[in-house]
Design an enzyme around this catalytic site. Structure first.
Site, PDB file in Angstrom:
ATOM      1  N   HIS A   1       0.841  -1.195   0.000  1.00  0.00           N
ATOM      2  CA  HIS A   1       0.000   0.000   0.000  1.00  0.00           C
ATOM      3  C   HIS A   1       0.880   1.249   0.000  1.00  0.00           C
ATOM      4  O   HIS A   1       1.974   1.255   0.574  1.00  0.00           O
ATOM      5  CB  HIS A   1      -0.934   0.001   1.208  1.00  0.00           C
ATOM      6  CG  HIS A   1      -1.944  -1.108   1.162  1.00  0.00           C
ATOM      7  ND1 HIS A   1      -2.707  -1.460   2.241  1.00  0.00           N
ATOM      8  CD2 HIS A   1      -2.307  -1.945   0.161  1.00  0.00           C
ATOM      9  CE1 HIS A   1      -3.507  -2.470   1.916  1.00  0.00           C
ATOM     10  NE2 HIS A   1      -3.270  -2.777   0.650  1.00  0.00           N
TER      11      HIS A   1
ATOM     12  N   HIS B   1      -3.962  -5.428 -12.278  1.00  0.00           N
ATOM     13  CA  HIS B   1      -4.069  -4.418 -11.210  1.00  0.00           C
ATOM     14  C   HIS B   1      -2.742  -3.754 -10.908  1.00  0.00           C
ATOM     15  O   HIS B   1      -2.676  -2.833 -10.094  1.00  0.00           O
ATOM     16  CB  HIS B   1      -4.620  -5.062  -9.942  1.00  0.00           C
ATOM     17  CG  HIS B   1      -3.615  -5.773  -9.086  1.00  0.00           C
ATOM     18  ND1 HIS B   1      -2.708  -6.681  -9.571  1.00  0.00           N
ATOM     19  CD2 HIS B   1      -3.377  -5.700  -7.737  1.00  0.00           C
ATOM     20  CE1 HIS B   1      -1.979  -7.143  -8.577  1.00  0.00           C
ATOM     21  NE2 HIS B   1      -2.347  -6.566  -7.461  1.00  0.00           N
TER      22      HIS B   1
END
Length: 411
Positions: A175, A340
């Site tokens: 992240h 992704h």
């Protein structure tokens, strides 16, 4: 928006996965995919409920199900095919700042963002004030959203306070929050995050519940246990899953509002008003009910974005390698999906054993970010080549912008 042309890959995609049972198409060369991931894909294809399996160019071994896989099932859903970070995805917004507006040293801005957005295992001391951030008001549905917490799995209902304080926090792993620039010099804000602990808690409980159901006892891999349509367990899973997907999207919205607030204040103090225009958001670990060839399917994307006609998406690389803004071409052969990200080419453990902090410094030259052993498992060399990943899916998405990383905040 500047459009970048990517040359087509030399290999024609899609290709079929040898040894698969259900129809399995790959936008990757099987020869370039690790054997364990190929075996995992073949196992998924043997599930009796799988109508079709699609494999994105960022494919790599995952826990339970392969990352970079799109699984279309009839009358069933496998929680492992979604993963434990339900609703994980991306958000980006374009500003009217240009690279000429940026100071030479971005360290101060990075520290301001890190102070505003908790990272790693940290959370806010109190739940963020969504009204102050401009995310409240009529139509925002926050009261209804939080009221739904009481309907979640009974084992997590004591976690509401924690979930509220984690709203607007980044987490760790891959992240990130980034400041980037496109080929025209426009500055973008981008972030990648998921559903924090509440998503993980719910996913693990439902995966465990599925493993105990009689129809899953003889599966080739119990980690791929499914819930069947029309049953109470599937209804309970989908109820929790859709709530968590909303949580993840709201989490990104709160974080982006916090980052925008930092950027606005930072440049306002330097006499520059900041305006924001284009905003893009997409999940890449989620479930959707879709219809292809007149067949109703439950589609799970684990490490894949929806790329329906005109859908905007975000495909990031790694620390220092930048990202792409893309638009879907609506290719139903892929179940309207695309990759992704770049996808890992080595595990975190192997990356930590292979690379040093000096390697990280060298590979993130020019990027304002952490450059210590705590994030060496996120080093660019641990990921696949982003340009090759994009080149392998020119029939799935068109490139709208190439973003260059200037600043990166990691957990």
């Amino acid at each position: 928006m500047t459009t970048t042309t990517i040359p087509p890959d030399a290999t024609a995609f899609p290709t079929r996965l040898p040894g698969a049972v259900a129809d399995t198409l790959m936008w990757a060369d099987p020869a370039d995919v690790e054997d364990a991931a190929l075996a995992q894909l073949r196992t998924i294809s043997r599930l009796p409920w799988v109508h079709g399996l699609r494999v994105m160019p960022d494919v790599h071994l995952g826990k339970g199900a392969t990352v970079g896989s799109v699984v279309a099932m009839r009358d069933a859903v496998s929680p492992a095919a979604v993963g434990v970070d339900i609703g994980c995805g991306m958000t980006a917004v374009r500003t009217d700042l240009t690279t000429e507006d940026l100071p030479e040293d971005l360290r101060g801005l990075r520290h301001e963002i890190e102070r505003a957005v908790p990272v790693g295992f940290h959370a806010h001391d109190v739940a963020p004030d969504v009204d102050r951030l401009g995310l409240g008001g009529a139509g925002a549905g926050w009261d209804t959203f939080w009221a739904g917490f009481g309907d979640l799995h009974e084992k997590v209902r004591d976690r509401e306070s924690k979930a509220m304080k984690q709203m607007g926090s980044l987490g760790g792993g891959n992240h990130f929050i980034e400041v980037t620039s496109d080929d025209g010099g426009r500055v973008w804000l981008m972030l990648h995050s998921g559903s924090r602990n509440i998503g993980k808690e719910l996913a693990e409980r439902h995966i465990a519940a599925a493993k105990g159901l009689d129809h899953n006892l003889d599966l080739p891999d119990r980690d791929l246990a499914v819930f069947l349509a029309g049953t109470a367990p599937m209804q309970a899973y989908l109820r929790d899953l859709y709530w968590v997907q909303d949580y993840a999207a709201r989490n990104r919205a709160v974080m982006m509002a916090l980052v925008r607030e930092v950027v606005t204040t930072y440049f306002g103090a330097r006499g520059r008003d900041v305006a924001y225009d284009r905003a893009i958001s997409c999940h890449h670990n989620y479930v959707a009910q879709e219809r292809y060839d007149d067949v109703d399917l439950v589609v799970t994307r684990k490490g894949a974005i929806r790329a329906g006609t005109g859908d905007y998406g975000l495909i990031p690389g790694s620390m220092g390698t930048g990202s792409y803004v893309v638009r879907g071409l609506g290719n139903e052969q892929s179940y309207c999906s695309a990759s992704h990200g770049a996808g890992r080419r080595m595990s975190r453990t192997r990356a930590r054993k292979t690379f040093t902090a000096d390697d990280l410094v060298a590979q993130t030259a020019g990027v304002e970010c952490r450059k210590d052993l705590g994030v060496v498992d996120e080093i660019p060399a641990a990921y696949k080549d982003l340009e090759s990943v994009i080149a392998a899916q020119t029939d799935l998405v068109s490139v709208e912008a190439r973003l260059t990383t200037l600043l990166c905040v990691k957990g």
